[in-house]
Design an enzyme around this catalytic site. Structure first.
Site, short mmCIF file in Angstrom:
data_model
loop_
_atom_site.label_atom_id
_atom_site.label_comp_id
_atom_site.label_asym_id
_atom_site.label_seq_id
_atom_site.Cartn_x
_atom_site.Cartn_y
_atom_site.Cartn_z
N ASP A 78 32.36 18.94 35.55
CA ASP A 78 33.46 18.71 36.49
C ASP A 78 34.20 20.00 36.82
O ASP A 78 34.64 20.72 35.93
CB ASP A 78 34.41 17.68 35.86
CG ASP A 78 35.42 17.15 36.84
OD1 ASP A 78 35.23 17.33 38.06
OD2 ASP A 78 36.40 16.53 36.40
N GLU A 175 27.75 18.26 44.03
CA GLU A 175 28.93 17.89 44.83
C GLU A 175 29.70 19.16 45.14
O GLU A 175 29.79 20.06 44.30
CB GLU A 175 29.82 16.92 44.05
CG GLU A 175 31.18 16.70 44.72
CD GLU A 175 32.05 15.65 44.02
OE1 GLU A 175 33.17 15.98 43.62
OE2 GLU A 175 31.58 14.51 43.88
#
Length: 420
Positions: A78, A175
């Site tokens: 993340d 992403e």
């Protein structure tokens, strides 16, 4: 690597709730919604807690094996960058490439000119199916947008290629995240960003723009709900258009970094997904950590005393804890109860002050304190310093903590978005 249509990003800061989180996805599957779990933990969180990405992988794998989950699941590195990605390469198969800090950085004028020259279709009137009014741009607007975002996209390409060189192009989902910045990206800006991503040949499958309104940690959305709904639908239409126009992956979908508990926008998200037959990735940040504290408070006794101690330390170090999250919290210090007040609370009082209920549960109780909740949201550093004392208390109260974790994720988040 193909990424499923619906996915749900779940933080598990202390790597103790993977089974309880997975149970929420299993309940969704039983009721007809395939929601892929994605366990996410940032480098910052690993540093604060003193953990390693391999530990998150081990917890997720163990939960999947024990619970008999046979569908896909992922582990998200993340908010990584070039300085932090390497420790995540082996255990992770989803990489959130964070380039928010690069937005607005000066780009090479020659690169900007080349971008504008490559994309004459971005100048003038752009008609996108399912959007009422065409986008209208001119060369100056495209140049201005490229100046704002081109360096960030090119940096994302650099990070992607570094990961791919170490891991292989087909072994992870990428992403690009632009949400942790001050200004939202409009749908027409998103289109220009997607054109630039295509130029960089980064096969992203999710993109996290910043939406209009406040997405503060742990509390509901602050903003114009009609504007969010319009923006969300226009983003869905823009992505569908860009996928065809720029040969981006057909699985490309929006990623909503909710910061947890954005109950008021869930109907708009659900309606948009149904209208466009689109997928979505929703990341809930620290919901699970807060449910751990709620579970300890509900358990009473020594567990409640530990929850009170965590708050007292968070209160004493509020400025330090809040500083890294300044753009995503709004805490009114005058509304924070003193540690002395909290020390006199019953189990029920503590839970009611911290627990953020969904509209389906008749909304928040009068005792609910969003400032108290936000401070504890960023206060996990206090529990990290407690180390084994905290995790031992979690294990001793596993049943009540797990019940809160599962109920929160399924009833308050997954159900309203994916089941209605």
């Amino acid at each position: 690597m193909q990424f499923p249509k619906f996915s749900f990003g779940m933080g598990d800061r202390f790597a103790h709730q993977a089974k309880a989180q997975l149970q929420a996805c299993m309940l969704a599957a039983q009721q007809g919604a395939d929601v892929t779990p994605v366990w996410n933990k940032s480098n910052r969180e690993h540093l604060i807690i003193g953990s390693e990405p391999t530990g998150t992988r081990e917890a997720a794998d163990a939960a999947v094996k024990e619970m008999g989950w046979t569908k896909p699941y992922f582990l998200d590195a993340d908010h990584i960058n070039l300085k932090t990605y390497e420790r995540f390469v082996a255990p992770c198969d989803f990489f959130t490439i964070d380039v928010a800090d690069n937005i607005g950085q000066k780009s090479d004028e020659t690169e900007i000119a080349k971008f504008v020259e490559r994309h004459p279709e971005l100048i003038g009137e752009i008609t996108i199916p399912r959007i009422d009014q065409p986008f209208r741009t001119d060369k100056a607007f495209v140049e201005k947008t490229a100046k704002q975002f081109l360096a960030a996209v090119q940096h994302a390409g650099e990070i992607y290629r570094a990961i791919a060189a170490a891991k292989g192009n087909e072994n992870f989902v990428a992403e690009i995240s632009m949400d942790e910045t001050d200004a939202p990206q409009t749908p027409v800006e998103l289109l220009i960003i997607l054109a630039a991503i295509s130029d960089e040949k980064v096969p992203i499958q999710t993109i996290a723009p910043k939406f209009t309104g406040r997405f503060n940690k742990g509390v509901d959305y602050g903003g114009d709900l009609q504007q969010f709904a319009k923006e969300f639908r226009e983003d869905l239409a823009t992505i569908a258009y860009a996928v065809e126009k720029y040969n981006l992956p057909k699985t490309l979908k929006l990623s909503v970094h909710s910061g947890s508990d954005k109950y008021s926008i869930y109907p708009a998200i659900r309606e948009g997904l149904q209208a466009f037959d689109a997928g979505v990735h929703v990341k809930t940040a620290g919901t699970t950590w807060l449910e751990e504290v709620i579970g300890l408070a509900e358990a009473g006794g020594d567990a409640l005393e530990l929850a009170k101690e965590i708050y007292a330390q968070a209160y004493a170090h509020a400025d330090e804890l809040c500083a890294p999250y300044a753009t995503v919290i709004d805490i009114k210090k005058d509304n924070l109860p003193t540690p002395e007040t909290v020390d006199g609370w019953s189990s029920e009082q503590f839970v009611k002050a911290l627990q953020h209920r969904s509209p389906a549960e008749a909304g928040d109780l009068p005792e609910y304190n969003p400032d108290f909740r936000q401070l504890l949201h960023v206060g996990f550093k206090v529990a990290a310093k407690l180390g084994k004392r905290y995790t031992d208390t979690l294990e001793a109260n596993e049943e009540v903590v797990a019940r809160n974790v599962t109920k929160n994720l399924f009833e308050r988040h997954i159900r309203p978005i994916f089941l209605g």
